[in-house]
Each structure stands twice: as structure tokens, then as C-alpha cells.
Design a protein around this motif. Structure first.
Motif, PDB file in Angstrom:
ATOM      1  N   GLY A 174      -5.767   0.220  -1.269  1.00 46.86           N
ATOM      2  CA  GLY A 174      -6.370   0.699  -2.519  1.00 46.86           C
ATOM      3  C   GLY A 174      -5.538   0.389  -3.740  1.00 46.86           C
ATOM      4  N   GLY A 175      -4.352  -0.216  -3.533  1.00 44.06           N
ATOM      5  CA  GLY A 175      -3.481  -0.555  -4.650  1.00 44.06           C
ATOM      6  C   GLY A 175      -3.418  -2.047  -4.898  1.00 44.06           C
ATOM      7  N   PRO A 176      -2.361  -2.712  -4.412  1.00 45.98           N
ATOM      8  CA  PRO A 176      -2.228  -4.155  -4.685  1.00 45.98           C
ATOM      9  C   PRO A 176      -3.372  -4.995  -4.126  1.00 45.98           C
ATOM     10  CG  PRO A 176      -0.157  -3.226  -3.892  1.00 45.98           C
ATOM     11  CD  PRO A 176      -1.177  -2.163  -3.731  1.00 45.98           C
ATOM     12  N   LEU A 177      -3.972  -4.570  -3.018  1.00 48.76           N
ATOM     13  CA  LEU A 177      -5.049  -5.364  -2.397  1.00 48.76           C
ATOM     14  C   LEU A 177      -6.445  -4.870  -2.775  1.00 48.76           C
ATOM     15  CD1 LEU A 177      -3.566  -5.769   1.220  1.00 48.76           C
ATOM     16  CD2 LEU A 177      -3.413  -7.341  -0.718  1.00 48.76           C
ATOM     17  N   ALA A 178      -6.538  -4.000  -3.779  1.00 50.13           N
ATOM     18  CA  ALA A 178      -7.831  -3.374  -4.099  1.00 50.13           C
ATOM     19  C   ALA A 178      -8.897  -4.408  -4.462  1.00 50.13           C
ATOM     20  CB  ALA A 178      -7.651  -2.373  -5.231  1.00 50.13           C
TER      21      ALA A 178
END
Length: 356
Positions: A26-30
């Protein structure tokens, strides 16, 4: 080995992987193909709080044999307390006037809202108040030897009384409209994508911790005492043991865990109102545990995940069907699967049943 076994380890591993993966997905790969959206993170977080709530009920029902149809009370209590913190924090630090003040024509919040702008204060109350309520109610009931269906009915009645109280607008808890319009929590802006991921991660982490702690608890000598209370309380008394305190400890701990689940749930849905105290909510919690298989912990988690996911899916296009589906699930458990999914002839479920 109670509460252990292959299925227990699989569920614990899945919760651990989810807790570690959520901030990355949900952060860098969102924005990538394998990332998750804030909406999906929010759904995962809500379901995790339901699993935590199911663990709370399974501890007292599955291992101590005390059926509660009022765990919605502790769940809602935790939710109301965190909602009071978020509204008071927004009022004091951001100048956002809560809707309940506007609706009631108040110029300030009631005195019992004092210090709620402090998160440590609110967090302490989330642990203490539900614990005290559960202890007082359990102490009176268990010492009077109220058990079985009578205990379940009284818990339901207590929750219903709380719902009627919360519907009153002059109580200072938002009345029928409840509480909404939250601004932030611990500096994170409500509605922001990273907040949804953070709350979902916190929910899965809390569920994992509760799952492991309760698993260790039910494997201890105290857990064996709870099993003895569940299986034959009269014989335990005859042998000179007092079953009141083991039941009371489990009941109080169960109430606190349910309140923590509520405190994690409300920021994710952005609202709390008295409908969280309605009888069907508490009954649905019991259905989660019954379907998954009470007395296994892992069954409670799986039951909550399966039914909640089904409910989210159905309410997207056929919300009117859900009450009928829930009724069919109750009939299925009562008639065909008295031990829940552990009655299925699947290796994992059979192993879980054997491990109880």
C-alpha cells in the motif's frame, strides 16, 4: 495441544505476512500491478478488526463455555472512546466544531469529554473502562452462577439498554446521528491513502498479537482450567476448585480485546452510531465463531474473514440478501456443522479439531 496445530501456525503466518506486506503493497508499490489501493487496504483493516473481535468471543465462549450475545457492547465502547478522542482533538487543535455541538446548540463539550484530546488518556480508558465493565458484570453474574442461555440473554439485554441510551441526543455521544467528521489520528489525516494503510497494518498486527497471546494462554495450565470449566463446571466445584475467577479473568480479557477491536474499527469506517450496539451485530459475532469452529482460535479468525468478506461482496450489489444469507449460515451450523468448518473432512480442519 489446544489452540495449536498446523492450522494455528498457518493462520499466524498469514497474519504476520499480511502485517509486513501491507505497508509495502500500500506504500511504495501502491501504483504498481501488485500494489493495493487504499480502498482494499481499508477493507482488509476492517476484516482484521472483525477477526480480533472473533478471537475475543472465542476465548470466553470456545474455551470457557460462556456464550455472550453482547460483545457488541465492548466493541462499541472502544469505538466511542476513540471517536471522542478524535473529535476532541480536532476541536482543540484544529478548531473543527463537532456536529453534535452544532446539533445540540452547545458552546462547549460536556465535562466528561475533558482530557480526551490526549491520545494516551483515551488509550488508557479504552483498556480500563471495558475491563471494569466486564469485571463488574462478570463478577455479579458468575458469583450468582448465572450461566448458559440466561447469561447470553442478559448480555444481549445489557447491550440493548446501552443502544437505547446512546440513541438519546442529550447524552453527549451524538445520539441517533452518532459521531463522524474525524480530522486526524496521531497526526495522520483521516481519508489520506497512507492513513488507510497504517490503520490496516495496525489492525492486522493487533490481531496477530492477540492470536498468539490467546493461543499461548489456552495452552497454559490456566487454559486447561478454562477447558475444565467449560466441560464440567459442577465436577470442578466438587473437586474443590472455584471456577469464578478463571471465568472472570477470561471474560474481562475478552471484553478488553473486543474494545481494542472497536477502537481500531471506527477510524477506518469514519463513523460510529448506536446501530453498532444492535442485537444483530452481537449475534453476527457469534456466527463468525460458530461457523469457523469455536475453541480453536484459528477457526474464529477464519469464520470472521469468510463471513465478513462474503458480506462486503454481497452488499456491493445485493445488500437486501445479507440477512437471509446470515440466517442460512446459522441453520447450516446448527443442523449440519455443529463444530463449524472443523466438521468438514479437510486435512487442515480435521487436524484443528483433533488439536482442540
Amino acid at each position: 495441544m489446544m489452540g495449536g496445530g498446523m492450522l494455528f501456525r498457518i493462520v499466524a503466518f498469514a497474519l504476520a505476512v499480511l502485517t509486513l506486506a501491507l505497508p509495502i503493497l500500500g506504500g511504495p508499490l501502491a501504483g504498481s500491478g501488485i500494489g493495493i489501493s487504499p480502498y482494499l487496504a481499508n477493507i482488509i483493516g476492517q476484516i482484521a478488526t472483525f477477526a480480533l473481535l472473533a478471537i475475543a468471543l472465542d476465548l470466553i465462549w470456545g474455551f470457557a463455555g460462556v456464550l455472550s450475545l453482547g460483545h457488541g457492547l465492548f466493541f462499541a465502547l472502544g469505538g466511542y472512546l476513540i471517536a471522542m478522542h478524535m473529535l476532541k482533538d480536532g476541536y482543540v487543535n484544529a478548531g473543527v466544531v463537532p456536529d453534535l455541538m452544532t446539533f445540540m446548540g452547545w458552546t462547549d463539550l460536556p465535562g466528561y469529554w475533558a482530557f480526551f484530546e490526549s491520545f494516551p488518556y483515551a488509550a488508557a480508558l479504552i483498556l480500563i473502562l471495558p475491563g471494569l465493565l466486564a469485571f463488574a458484570y462478570g463478577w455479579m453474574s458468575f458469583r450468582s452462577r448465572v450461566s448458559g442461555v440466561y447469561f447470553a440473554i442478559i448480555t444481549q439485554a445489557l447491550t440493548y439498554v446501552a443502544m437505547l441510551l446512546m440513541f438519546r441526543n442529550d447524552t453527549g455521544f451524538g445520539g441517533n446521528n452518532g459521531m463522524t467528521g474525524f480530522v486526524s489520528l496521531l497526526g495522520l489525516q483521516m481519508g489520506a491513502p497512507q492513513t488507510a494503510v497504517w490503520l490496516a497494518t495496525a489492525s492486522t498486527a493487533a490481531t496477530l498479537v492477540a492470536f498468539l497471546l490467546c493461543g499461548r494462554l489456552v495452552r497454559s495450565p490456566y487454559g486447561r482450567m478454562l477447558i475444565a470449566v467449560r466441560d464440567d463446571e459442577a465436577r470442578l466445584r466438587f473437586l474443590g476448585y472455584d471456577p469464578v475467577w478463571p471465568k472472570l479473568a477470561a471474560w474481562t480479557l475478552s471484553g478488553v480485546i473486543a474494545a481494542i477491536a472497536g477502537a481500531l474499527y471506527v477510524p477506518q469506517v469514519g463513523i460510529i452510531n448506536p446501530r453498532l450496539l444492535s442485537p444483530e451485530v452481537s449475534i453476527e459475532i457469534a456466527v463468525w465463531v460458530a461457523l469457523g469452529g469455536r475453541g480453536t482460535l484459528s477457526g474464529a479468525v477464519i469464520g470472521a474473514v469468510v463471513i465478513s468478506a462474503l458480506k462486503f461482496w454481497l452488499t456491493g450489489f445485493a445488500p437486501d440478501l445479507w440477512p437471509f444469507i446470515l440466517s442460512l449460515l446459522v441453520l447450516l451450523v446448527v443442523v449440519g456443522l455443529p463444530n463449524g468448518l472443523t466438521d468438514l473432512r479437510l486435512p487442515f480442519w480435521r487436524r484443528a479439531r483433533d488439536d482442540r
